[in-house]
Design a protein around this motif. Structure first.
Motif, mmCIF file in Angstrom:
data_model
loop_
_atom_site.group_PDB
_atom_site.id
_atom_site.type_symbol
_atom_site.label_atom_id
_atom_site.label_comp_id
_atom_site.label_asym_id
_atom_site.label_seq_id
_atom_site.Cartn_x
_atom_site.Cartn_y
_atom_site.Cartn_z
ATOM 1 N N ALA A 71 0.749 -1.226 0.058
ATOM 2 C CA ALA A 71 0.035 -0.004 0.171
ATOM 3 C C ALA A 71 0.984 1.284 0.053
ATOM 4 O O ALA A 71 0.373 2.124 -0.811
ATOM 5 C CB ALA A 71 -0.928 0.107 1.202
ATOM 6 N N GLY A 72 2.092 1.132 0.724
ATOM 7 C CA GLY A 72 2.780 2.311 0.792
ATOM 8 C C GLY A 72 3.721 2.504 -0.365
ATOM 9 O O GLY A 72 4.615 3.486 -0.435
ATOM 10 N N GLY A 73 3.859 1.499 -1.291
ATOM 11 C CA GLY A 73 4.680 1.646 -2.606
ATOM 12 C C GLY A 73 6.408 1.248 -2.085
ATOM 13 O O GLY A 73 7.227 1.549 -2.763
ATOM 14 N N THR A 74 6.481 0.398 -0.945
ATOM 15 C CA THR A 74 7.733 0.112 -0.404
ATOM 16 C C THR A 74 8.166 -1.283 -0.617
ATOM 17 O O THR A 74 9.150 -1.742 -0.327
ATOM 18 C CB THR A 74 8.067 0.596 0.598
ATOM 19 N N HIS A 75 7.292 -2.105 -1.260
ATOM 20 C CA HIS A 75 7.495 -3.629 -1.120
ATOM 21 C C HIS A 75 8.296 -3.858 -2.383
ATOM 22 O O HIS A 75 8.219 -3.641 -3.490
ATOM 23 C CB HIS A 75 5.877 -4.453 -1.459
ATOM 24 N N PRO A 76 9.372 -4.857 -1.874
ATOM 25 C CA PRO A 76 10.406 -5.128 -3.043
ATOM 26 C C PRO A 76 9.904 -5.964 -4.025
ATOM 27 O O PRO A 76 10.667 -6.152 -5.087
ATOM 28 C CB PRO A 76 11.508 -5.790 -2.323
ATOM 29 N N ASP A 77 8.920 -6.653 -3.813
ATOM 30 C CA ASP A 77 8.544 -7.451 -4.838
ATOM 31 C C ASP A 77 7.320 -6.920 -5.798
ATOM 32 O O ASP A 77 6.530 -7.522 -6.644
ATOM 33 C CB ASP A 77 7.744 -9.001 -4.292
ATOM 34 N N VAL A 78 7.055 -5.544 -5.677
ATOM 35 C CA VAL A 78 6.012 -4.786 -6.455
ATOM 36 C C VAL A 78 6.708 -3.899 -7.322
ATOM 37 O O VAL A 78 7.215 -2.857 -6.688
ATOM 38 C CB VAL A 78 4.992 -4.085 -5.590
ATOM 39 N N ILE A 79 7.019 -4.386 -8.403
ATOM 40 C CA ILE A 79 7.892 -3.203 -9.298
ATOM 41 C C ILE A 79 6.978 -2.384 -10.371
ATOM 42 O O ILE A 79 6.226 -3.056 -11.026
ATOM 43 C CB ILE A 79 8.874 -4.125 -10.104
ATOM 44 N N VAL A 80 7.045 -1.219 -10.458
ATOM 45 C CA VAL A 80 6.516 -0.393 -11.508
ATOM 46 C C VAL A 80 7.400 -0.182 -12.685
ATOM 47 O O VAL A 80 8.400 0.295 -12.344
ATOM 48 C CB VAL A 80 6.158 1.058 -10.688
ATOM 49 N N VAL A 81 6.951 -0.481 -13.794
ATOM 50 C CA VAL A 81 7.402 -0.265 -15.159
ATOM 51 C C VAL A 81 6.778 0.976 -15.703
ATOM 52 O O VAL A 81 5.814 0.821 -16.208
ATOM 53 C CB VAL A 81 7.640 -1.560 -16.081
ATOM 54 N N ALA A 82 7.628 2.110 -15.902
ATOM 55 C CA ALA A 82 6.978 3.232 -16.919
ATOM 56 C C ALA A 82 7.973 3.543 -18.026
ATOM 57 O O ALA A 82 9.216 2.958 -18.103
ATOM 58 C CB ALA A 82 6.940 4.475 -15.924
ATOM 59 N N GLY A 83 7.612 4.240 -18.868
ATOM 60 C CA GLY A 83 8.300 4.728 -19.765
ATOM 61 C C GLY A 83 9.657 5.532 -19.589
ATOM 62 O O GLY A 83 9.792 5.749 -18.415
#
Length: 316
Positions: A71-83
Motif C-alpha cells: 500500500a505504501g509503495g515500498t514492497h520489494p516485490d512490487v515493481i512499477v515499469v514506466a516509460g
C-alpha cells in the motif's frame, strides 16, 4: 476478497471475488479505464492481495507487513515499469529487462508483481516481448497492465490476460465517496464535483483540489469550444495551436475537458448539429493522442475535420 477501497464497479468486484474464491487470482490482468477511474486503486488492491499473508478469504487484510508495504509503495516485490521519459511508452529493452528480472525469485512475498504503466502505448516489438513473458514467465510472477485504451494492445496479449474494465460510478456513490475524502468541504461543492466528473472520481478530486493546471485547461477548452461552436476556419486554426503547446501528458485531459464543455453546450446551443460533429471529431483526436499521434497532426486534424472534409459533413 476485500474490495471496499474501490468505489462502485459491482460487476468487476463480483468477477474478482469469484475468481479469488475459486482458482485464485490470475497471473495477468489488464486494468482498463480512463485516467481517474480507479485503475491505480485497483492495482494497489491486487498487489496487496497477492502478497498478503492472511487467510485467502481475508485478503488483502490491509494490516500485515506485506499489505502495508504494498500500500505504501515500498514492497520489494512490487515493481512499477514506466516509460523512459515523460510521455514516452515502455520500450522493448525495458520489457526484456523485466523478462530477465522475473526469473529472480521474490524477495519477501509469495508473488513478484510488475505494474506496467500505459501498456496500451507500447509498440508491437515491446508487446511481443511481453507476450513471451505472459506465456513463459515463472508461476510466481504476476503482471498488471494499465491501459486507458485496451484496444491498443495486441489481441495475442489481450487473450492471455483477464480484462478488468472500470466503469464510472453513480452521482450518489461519487458524492458519498467525496464526502469521506473531503469531510470539511461544503455539500454544494461536493455535489457539483460529483456532477461535473461524469463518474470519474479522479476528475472530481482534481476539481476540488483546484490548481493552476486545471484552471488553464478549462480556459483552453473553453476557447476551443467557442471556435468549434461558432468560429470561422481561421479562428479555429488559431485556437487549435494550443494543442501543439500543451505538454503531452496534459493533451488527453485537455481533450476530455473539451468534450465535456462541448456536450454541456448542446442543449442551449443553436448550432447543435455542429457541436455533435465537433464532439465526434474530438473523440477521434483523443484516440489518436492515445497512440502517440503528433500534436501538430491533431491540430490539423481538428481544422480539417470541421472545415475541409465536405464529403463527411464538414463545413465550407
Amino acid at each position: 476478497m476485500e474490495l471496499s477501497a474501490l468505489a462502485g464497479n459491482p460487476r468487476l468486484k463480483e468477477q474478482l471475488a469469484q475468481r479469488a474464491a475459486g482458482r485464485g487470482l490470475s497471473h495477468a490482468y489488464i486494468l482498463a479505464g480512463p485516467a481517474g477511474s480507479g485503475r491505480h486503486t485497483l492495482a494497489r488492491i491486487l498487489c496487496q492481495a497477492m502478497v498478503c499473508t492472511a487467510p485467502q478469504e481475508l485478503r488483502p487484510c490491509g494490516r500485515c507487513p506485506q499489505c502495508r508495504k504494498a500500500a505504501g509503495g515500498t514492497h520489494p516485490d512490487v515493481i512499477v515499469v514506466a516509460g523512459p521519459g515523460e510521455g514516452k511508452p515502455i520500450a522493448v529493452d525495458q520489457i526484456r529487462a523485466v523478462r530477465s528480472d522475473a526469473h529472480i525469485r521474490p524477495n519477501e512475498g509469495a508473488r513478484k508483481i510488475y505494474l506496467l504503466e500505459q501498456a496500451d502505448q507500447m509498440n508491437a516489438s515491446a508487446q511481443n516481448a511481453m507476450l513471451k513473458l505472459l506465456e513463459e514467465g515463472p508461476a510466481y510472477a504476476a503482471f498488471l497492465l494499465c491501459a486507458e485504451n485496451p484496444g491498443g494492445l495486441l489481441e495475442t496479449v489481450r487473450s492471455r490476460c483477464e480484462e478488468l474494465e472500470l466503469s464510472p460510478v453513480s452521482q450518489s456513490e461519487c458524492a458519498a465517496w467525496l464526502k469521506g475524502r473531503f469531510p470539511d468541504r461544503p455539500e454544494g461543492e461536493l455535489r457539483a464535483a460529483a456532477v461535473h466528473c461524469q463518474g470519474i472520481l479522479g476528475r472530481a478530486v482534481e476539481e476540488l483540489n483546484g490548481g493552476e493546471d486545471r484552471a488553464a485547461r478549462l480556459s483552453q477548452a473553453n476557447a476551443l469550444a467557442d471556435a468549434l461552436e461558432t468560429g470561422s476556419e481561421l479562428r479555429l486554426f488559431e485556437a487549435s495551436t494550443v494543442l501543439e503547446q500543451v505538454p503531452k501528458p496534459q493533451l488527453v485531459p485537455l481533450l476530455d475537458a473539451l468534450t465535456e464543455e462541448l456536450t454541456r453546450r448542446m442543449v442551449p446551443s443553436t448550432n447543435r448539429k455542429r457541436l455533435v460533429r465537433a464532439v465526434d471529431l474530438v473523440r477521434e483526436l483523443r484516440a489518436g493522442a492515445l497512440v502517440n499521434a503528433n500534436p501538430g497532426q491533431l491540430a490539423g486534424w481538428l481544422c480539417a475535420g470541421m472545415f475541409v472534409n465536405a464529403g463527411s459533413g464538414g463545413e465550407r
